[in-house]
Structure formats: C-alpha cells, structure tokens
Design a protein around this motif. Structure first.
Motif, short mmCIF file in Angstrom:
data_model
loop_
_atom_site.label_atom_id
_atom_site.label_comp_id
_atom_site.label_asym_id
_atom_site.label_seq_id
_atom_site.Cartn_x
_atom_site.Cartn_y
_atom_site.Cartn_z
N ALA A 103 0.81 -1.22 0.00
CA ALA A 103 0.00 0.00 0.00
C ALA A 103 0.84 1.27 0.00
O ALA A 103 1.93 1.30 0.55
CB ALA A 103 -0.91 0.01 1.22
N SER A 104 0.28 2.31 -0.61
CA SER A 104 0.76 3.67 -0.42
C SER A 104 0.03 4.21 0.80
O SER A 104 -1.01 3.71 1.20
CB SER A 104 0.45 4.53 -1.65
OG SER A 104 1.20 4.08 -2.76
N GLU A 105 0.60 5.27 1.40
CA GLU A 105 0.05 5.79 2.64
C GLU A 105 -0.05 7.31 2.57
O GLU A 105 0.85 7.97 2.03
CB GLU A 105 0.96 5.40 3.81
CG GLU A 105 0.57 5.97 5.15
CD GLU A 105 1.54 5.56 6.26
OE1 GLU A 105 1.26 5.89 7.43
OE2 GLU A 105 2.57 4.93 5.97
N ILE A 106 -1.13 7.86 3.11
CA ILE A 106 -1.24 9.31 3.29
C ILE A 106 -1.36 9.57 4.78
O ILE A 106 -2.13 8.92 5.48
CB ILE A 106 -2.42 9.91 2.49
CG1 ILE A 106 -2.41 11.43 2.60
CG2 ILE A 106 -3.75 9.30 2.92
CD1 ILE A 106 -3.32 12.13 1.62
N LEU A 107 -0.55 10.49 5.27
CA LEU A 107 -0.47 10.80 6.70
C LEU A 107 -1.03 12.20 6.92
O LEU A 107 -0.63 13.15 6.25
CB LEU A 107 0.99 10.73 7.16
CG LEU A 107 1.25 10.96 8.64
CD1 LEU A 107 0.90 9.71 9.44
CD2 LEU A 107 2.71 11.32 8.87
N LEU A 108 -1.96 12.34 7.87
CA LEU A 108 -2.57 13.62 8.23
C LEU A 108 -2.25 13.92 9.68
O LEU A 108 -2.57 13.12 10.57
CB LEU A 108 -4.09 13.56 8.04
CG LEU A 108 -4.92 14.69 8.66
CD1 LEU A 108 -4.61 16.03 8.01
CD2 LEU A 108 -6.40 14.37 8.59
N VAL A 109 -1.62 15.06 9.95
CA VAL A 109 -1.26 15.45 11.31
C VAL A 109 -2.46 16.14 11.96
O VAL A 109 -2.98 17.12 11.43
CB VAL A 109 -0.04 16.38 11.33
CG1 VAL A 109 0.29 16.81 12.76
CG2 VAL A 109 1.16 15.71 10.69
N LEU A 110 -2.90 15.60 13.10
CA LEU A 110 -4.00 16.19 13.85
C LEU A 110 -3.51 17.14 14.94
O LEU A 110 -4.11 18.17 15.20
CB LEU A 110 -4.86 15.10 14.49
CG LEU A 110 -5.55 14.13 13.54
CD1 LEU A 110 -6.35 13.12 14.33
CD2 LEU A 110 -6.44 14.87 12.56
N GLU A 111 -2.41 16.75 15.61
CA GLU A 111 -1.83 17.56 16.68
C GLU A 111 -0.32 17.41 16.64
O GLU A 111 0.20 16.33 16.35
CB GLU A 111 -2.31 17.09 18.06
CG GLU A 111 -3.78 17.17 18.30
CD GLU A 111 -4.18 16.52 19.63
OE1 GLU A 111 -3.29 16.28 20.47
OE2 GLU A 111 -5.37 16.24 19.79
N GLY A 112 0.39 18.49 16.97
CA GLY A 112 1.83 18.42 17.09
C GLY A 112 2.58 18.72 15.81
O GLY A 112 2.01 19.18 14.82
N THR A 113 3.89 18.44 15.85
CA THR A 113 4.78 18.72 14.73
C THR A 113 5.61 17.47 14.44
O THR A 113 6.31 16.96 15.31
CB THR A 113 5.73 19.89 15.06
OG1 THR A 113 4.95 21.02 15.44
CG2 THR A 113 6.59 20.25 13.86
#
Length: 202
Positions: free
Chosen positions: A94-104
């Motif tokens: 799989a390819s992956e998409i990452l979404l940041v909800l909190e933090g850096t």
C-alpha cells in the motif's frame, strides 16, 4: 498486406489489454460484514506510548473491521510521545497518506536506487499531509515538545508493515553477523550487539 494488418491489429489489441490491466480492479462486493463489538476498529482513544520508540499505532484494517474485506482500504491512528518515532519501515502492499491532527512531525521517504536513493522530507504541522509511495522506506518522528497525533490512510485492507531494523537485526534464526557487517559496513561486534538488542524484543 493482410499479414501486416493482422500484426498491427494484434499489437494494438495486446497494448489495449495490457493498459486495461495496469491498475487494480475494483474489489467492491455487495456485502459488508458488521462489526460484532462496537469497540473494534475505533480510532478515538489515545494509544500507550511508553515503549522504546515512544509511539503507538492503533490499526483499523481487515483484522479489526471485517467489513473492510475486499474494499482495499485501512487506517491507523498514530500517537507519539515527545521524540517518539515510527522508525524506517515499508508497507509492501500500500501507499500511505499521513494527516497530522496535533503536534509537529518530521516525515520522509527514500526513493529507489534508480532515483539515486534521494531523501524526500518535510516538517508537518497540524492539518498537513504527506504521502509515502508503496514499498518505499519511510519514517515519521515527533520533533515537538508535546505529544502528537496523526491519522494515516492506506489503499489496502491489509497493507503489512516491515520495520527495517527489527526485520534485519531481529530475524529468527539470526542472519550471520559477518554478512550483515559487510552489507552495512559495520564491525561484526556492533552487529552482534544489535542482534542481541532486537532479538530480545527490547
């Protein structure tokens, strides 16, 4: 002349059929298996990050949600302690998409050999996204002073994960230290020490 027309027609037919199968066909079925326990597959609760990496991945794949069977998608909630990291790993399916909800987060991947093993990175803040192509070594680490949370989506119901260090130095039976020492240009004693650390699950 007819022979040439036949060969041209055959070549066009072969090209069309190869293009038609160059992508994964839809696996959608007309049935969705319900979750027996409503707690299964939830991504709403923080994970425990008190481990050697300071990270916890809560999975929502076909093992937790049987209704994902044949749909070709899954998700993760990733909780990071300060300096917590998802170490270099790959998803073979799989390819992956990452979404940041909190933090850096600091995230990146390394291209393949034919693209000179180029490192592609970015510092991600709340609301930022980053994409990791299928099968490439990638990582993400919390570089902030507080905890961080991210969600990732993958285009496989069971993407798999191969963590590089755990796989190489934690193999059972062990890979011969002399071989790994040459492959990684390390002293064999360093390899033995790494195998002891990863082999014992520390």
């Amino acid at each position: 002349m007819k022979a040439i027309q036949f060969l041209i027609g055959f070549a066009l037919l072969a090209l069309a059929s190869s293009l038609a199968s160059a992508y994964d066909p839809s696996r959608l079925q007309d049935i969705c298996v319900a979750i027996e326990d409503p707690k299964d597959g939830g991504l709403n609760k923080p994970g425990n990050t008190t481990n050697r990496l300071g990270v916890n991945e809560t999975e929502a794949n076909v093992e937790q949600i049987p209704g994902l069977n044949t749909l070709g998608v899954s998700a993760f909630r990733i909780d990071y302690a300060p300096n917590g990291q998802s170490p270099p790993h790959i998803h073979p399916r799989a390819s992956e998409i990452l979404l940041v909800l909190e933090g850096t987060l600091y995230a990146g991947f390394v291209t393949s050999d034919n693209l000179n093993n180029t490192l592609i990175t970015k510092v991600l803040h709340e609301g930022d996204v980053f994409v990791f192509p299928i099968g490439l070594i990638h990582f993400h680490v919390n570089i902030g002073k507080t905890s961080a949370v991210a969600y990732s989506g993958l285009n496989s119901q069971f993407p798999g994960e191969i963590t590089i260090a755990d796989t190489i130095f934690g193999a059972h039976p062990r890979i011969k230290p002399d071989f790994l020492a040459k492959a990684f240009q390390l002293d064999p004693n360093v390899v033995k020490d790494l195998e002891n650390k990863f082999g014992n699950g520390n």
